[in-house]
Design a protein around this motif. Sequence first.
Motif, PDB file in Angstrom:
ATOM      1  N   ASN A 100       0.775  -1.587   0.032  1.00  0.00           N
ATOM      2  CA  ASN A 100       0.061   0.120   0.612  1.00  0.00           C
ATOM      3  C   ASN A 100       0.913   1.174  -0.465  1.00  0.00           C
ATOM      4  OD1 ASN A 100      -2.577  -1.171  -0.359  1.00  0.00           O
ATOM      5  ND2 ASN A 100      -2.552  -1.206   2.285  1.00  0.00           N
ATOM      6  N   ALA A 101       1.982   1.108  -0.686  1.00  0.00           N
ATOM      7  CA  ALA A 101       3.025   2.659  -0.420  1.00  0.00           C
ATOM      8  C   ALA A 101       4.148   1.923  -1.264  1.00  0.00           C
ATOM      9  CB  ALA A 101       3.111   2.905   0.773  1.00  0.00           C
ATOM     10  N   ARG A 102       4.619   3.050  -2.096  1.00  0.00           N
ATOM     11  CA  ARG A 102       6.141   3.219  -2.280  1.00  0.00           C
ATOM     12  C   ARG A 102       6.933   3.947  -1.316  1.00  0.00           C
ATOM     13  NH1 ARG A 102       6.389   5.949  -8.302  1.00  0.00           N
ATOM     14  NH2 ARG A 102       4.379   7.068  -7.284  1.00  0.00           N
ATOM     15  N   ARG A 103       8.397   3.072  -1.129  1.00  0.00           N
ATOM     16  CA  ARG A 103       9.436   3.636  -0.146  1.00  0.00           C
ATOM     17  C   ARG A 103      10.561   3.674  -1.243  1.00  0.00           C
ATOM     18  NH1 ARG A 103       6.864   2.947   4.734  1.00  0.00           N
ATOM     19  NH2 ARG A 103       5.279   1.302   4.512  1.00  0.00           N
ATOM     20  N   CYS A 104      11.247   4.851   0.020  1.00  0.00           N
ATOM     21  CA  CYS A 104      12.876   5.227  -0.602  1.00  0.00           C
ATOM     22  C   CYS A 104      13.583   3.949   0.503  1.00  0.00           C
ATOM     23  CB  CYS A 104      13.012   6.844  -0.514  1.00  0.00           C
ATOM     24  SG  CYS A 104      12.685   7.190   1.836  1.00  0.00           S
ATOM     25  N   GLY A 105      15.279   4.701   0.201  1.00  0.00           N
ATOM     26  CA  GLY A 105      15.587   4.135   0.960  1.00  0.00           C
ATOM     27  C   GLY A 105      15.368   3.208   2.776  1.00  0.00           C
ATOM     28  N   ASP A 106      15.420   5.111   3.294  1.00  0.00           N
ATOM     29  CA  ASP A 106      15.312   5.319   4.300  1.00  0.00           C
ATOM     30  C   ASP A 106      13.558   4.622   5.064  1.00  0.00           C
ATOM     31  OD1 ASP A 106      17.577   6.309   5.025  1.00  0.00           O
ATOM     32  OD2 ASP A 106      15.701   8.760   4.628  1.00  0.00           O
ATOM     33  N   LEU A 124       0.895   5.518  -2.831  1.00  0.00           N
ATOM     34  CA  LEU A 124       1.051   4.303  -4.058  1.00  0.00           C
ATOM     35  C   LEU A 124       0.755   4.244  -5.347  1.00  0.00           C
ATOM     36  CD1 LEU A 124       1.684   0.773  -4.585  1.00  0.00           C
ATOM     37  CD2 LEU A 124      -0.896   0.798  -3.933  1.00  0.00           C
ATOM     38  N   TRP A 125      -0.280   5.433  -6.090  1.00  0.00           N
ATOM     39  CA  TRP A 125      -0.241   6.035  -7.724  1.00  0.00           C
ATOM     40  C   TRP A 125       0.067   7.374  -7.481  1.00  0.00           C
ATOM     41  CZ3 TRP A 125      -1.468   1.515  -9.020  1.00  0.00           C
ATOM     42  CH2 TRP A 125      -2.261   0.395  -8.329  1.00  0.00           C
ATOM     43  N   GLY A 126       0.981   7.673  -8.881  1.00  0.00           N
ATOM     44  CA  GLY A 126       1.308   9.232  -8.843  1.00  0.00           C
ATOM     45  C   GLY A 126       2.492   8.689  -9.420  1.00  0.00           C
ATOM     46  N   PRO A 127       3.192  10.324 -10.749  1.00  0.00           N
ATOM     47  CA  PRO A 127       3.668  10.525 -11.495  1.00  0.00           C
ATOM     48  C   PRO A 127       5.266  10.270 -10.252  1.00  0.00           C
ATOM     49  CG  PRO A 127       2.117  12.217 -11.316  1.00  0.00           C
ATOM     50  CD  PRO A 127       2.535  11.067 -10.247  1.00  0.00           C
ATOM     51  N   HIS A 128       5.372  10.554  -9.251  1.00  0.00           N
ATOM     52  CA  HIS A 128       6.841  10.589  -8.805  1.00  0.00           C
ATOM     53  C   HIS A 128       7.261  10.071  -8.260  1.00  0.00           C
ATOM     54  CE1 HIS A 128       3.525   9.856  -5.660  1.00  0.00           C
ATOM     55  NE2 HIS A 128       5.078   9.676  -5.006  1.00  0.00           N
ATOM     56  N   LEU A 129       8.539  10.136  -8.591  1.00  0.00           N
ATOM     57  CA  LEU A 129       9.865   8.852  -8.687  1.00  0.00           C
ATOM     58  C   LEU A 129      10.888   9.131  -7.679  1.00  0.00           C
ATOM     59  CD1 LEU A 129      10.920   9.645 -12.019  1.00  0.00           C
ATOM     60  CD2 LEU A 129       9.497   8.717 -10.952  1.00  0.00           C
ATOM     61  N   THR A 130      10.718  10.972  -6.552  1.00  0.00           N
ATOM     62  CA  THR A 130      11.281  10.998  -5.383  1.00  0.00           C
ATOM     63  C   THR A 130      10.652  10.420  -3.998  1.00  0.00           C
ATOM     64  OG1 THR A 130      11.487  12.976  -5.749  1.00  0.00           O
ATOM     65  CG2 THR A 130      13.487  11.850  -6.562  1.00  0.00           C
ATOM     66  N   LYS A 158      14.325  11.670  -1.575  1.00  0.00           N
ATOM     67  CA  LYS A 158      15.368   9.890  -1.976  1.00  0.00           C
ATOM     68  C   LYS A 158      14.809   9.220  -3.755  1.00  0.00           C
ATOM     69  CE  LYS A 158      18.414  10.042   1.820  1.00  0.00           C
ATOM     70  NZ  LYS A 158      18.459   9.202   3.123  1.00  0.00           N
ATOM     71  N   PRO A 159      15.570   9.117  -4.014  1.00  0.00           N
ATOM     72  CA  PRO A 159      14.793   8.623  -4.890  1.00  0.00           C
ATOM     73  C   PRO A 159      13.939   7.227  -4.384  1.00  0.00           C
ATOM     74  CG  PRO A 159      17.241   8.594  -5.300  1.00  0.00           C
ATOM     75  CD  PRO A 159      17.022   8.706  -4.564  1.00  0.00           C
ATOM     76  N   LEU A 160      12.574   6.376  -4.710  1.00  0.00           N
ATOM     77  CA  LEU A 160      11.426   5.320  -4.735  1.00  0.00           C
ATOM     78  C   LEU A 160      12.838   4.554  -4.944  1.00  0.00           C
ATOM     79  CD1 LEU A 160       8.587   7.375  -4.871  1.00  0.00           C
ATOM     80  CD2 LEU A 160      10.456   6.942  -3.060  1.00  0.00           C
ATOM     81  N   LEU A 161      13.246   3.907  -3.864  1.00  0.00           N
ATOM     82  CA  LEU A 161      13.484   1.906  -4.848  1.00  0.00           C
ATOM     83  C   LEU A 161      12.738   1.027  -5.293  1.00  0.00           C
ATOM     84  CD1 LEU A 161      16.928   2.778  -2.477  1.00  0.00           C
ATOM     85  CD2 LEU A 161      16.210   3.083  -4.568  1.00  0.00           C
TER      86      LEU A 161
END
Length: 201
Positions: free
Chosen positions: A25-31, A37-43, A49-52
Motif C-alpha cells: 500500500n505504499a512506495r518507499r525510499c531507502g529510509d 502508491l499511485w502517482g508520477p513522482h519518482l522521489t 530521495k529516489p523511490l527504490l
Amino acid sequence: MLCLRCWHWWPSDSRYCGVCQLSLNARRCGDGHPNPLWGPHLTCCTCNKPLLCQGVPALPMRWLPKGGAILGLVWLGYHAVRHADVLLDAVWRGAVWLLVGTLHAIPTGVWQGIVNLISVWIALYLFSIFLPKDLGGPVRQFLIGSVRTAVRLVANLFRILATSAFALVKACVRSRERVPMKARRDRGKARERNETTDGHS
C-alpha cells in the motif's frame, strides 16, 4: 494484510510482502518513508530521495468483516426493494388482522359506552366554542386534559396486559420445564425395572 498481487496473508503491521518483495500500500525510499502508491513522482515526499521499492495494493484484514456486512446489507436491501410489494402487503394484512381481532374482542356494550362518551365530549367542546373566553377556555382545557388522561389510562392498560401475558407465558414455560422430584424418581425406578426385566428375559 492481504497482498492483492500474490494473494498471501501477512500480519496487520507488515510493511512489505514476503513473496512479491514489494511495499504494501505504499512506495518507499531507502529510509523506508511511505509515499502514495499511485502517482508520477519518482522521489520521496519526505526526504526527496529516489523511490527504490515499488508498491503493491493490499487489503487490511479489518476491512473484511465490514465489507461482508456491507455486502449483506446491500443484498438484503436489494431483495427488500425487489419484493417491497409482498412485504408491504404482508404488513398491511397483519395490521388489519390484529386490528379486527382486537375490535371483535371488545363487547358491544363497551363500544356503545365509548361512542356515547365521544359524542358527549364533542358536544361539550363545540358548546365551549360559543362560550366567553373566560369560561370556554377552562372547559376546553378540561376536555383536552380528560383526553390525555384517557390515552394514558389506555396505554397503561395495554402495558399491564402485555406484561401479564408475558409473565403468564414465562410461568407456563417454567412449569413445563420443572419436573417434580417424585416424578423423576418414579421414572428412574420404572427405567430400572424395564432394564431388569429385559436382562432376565
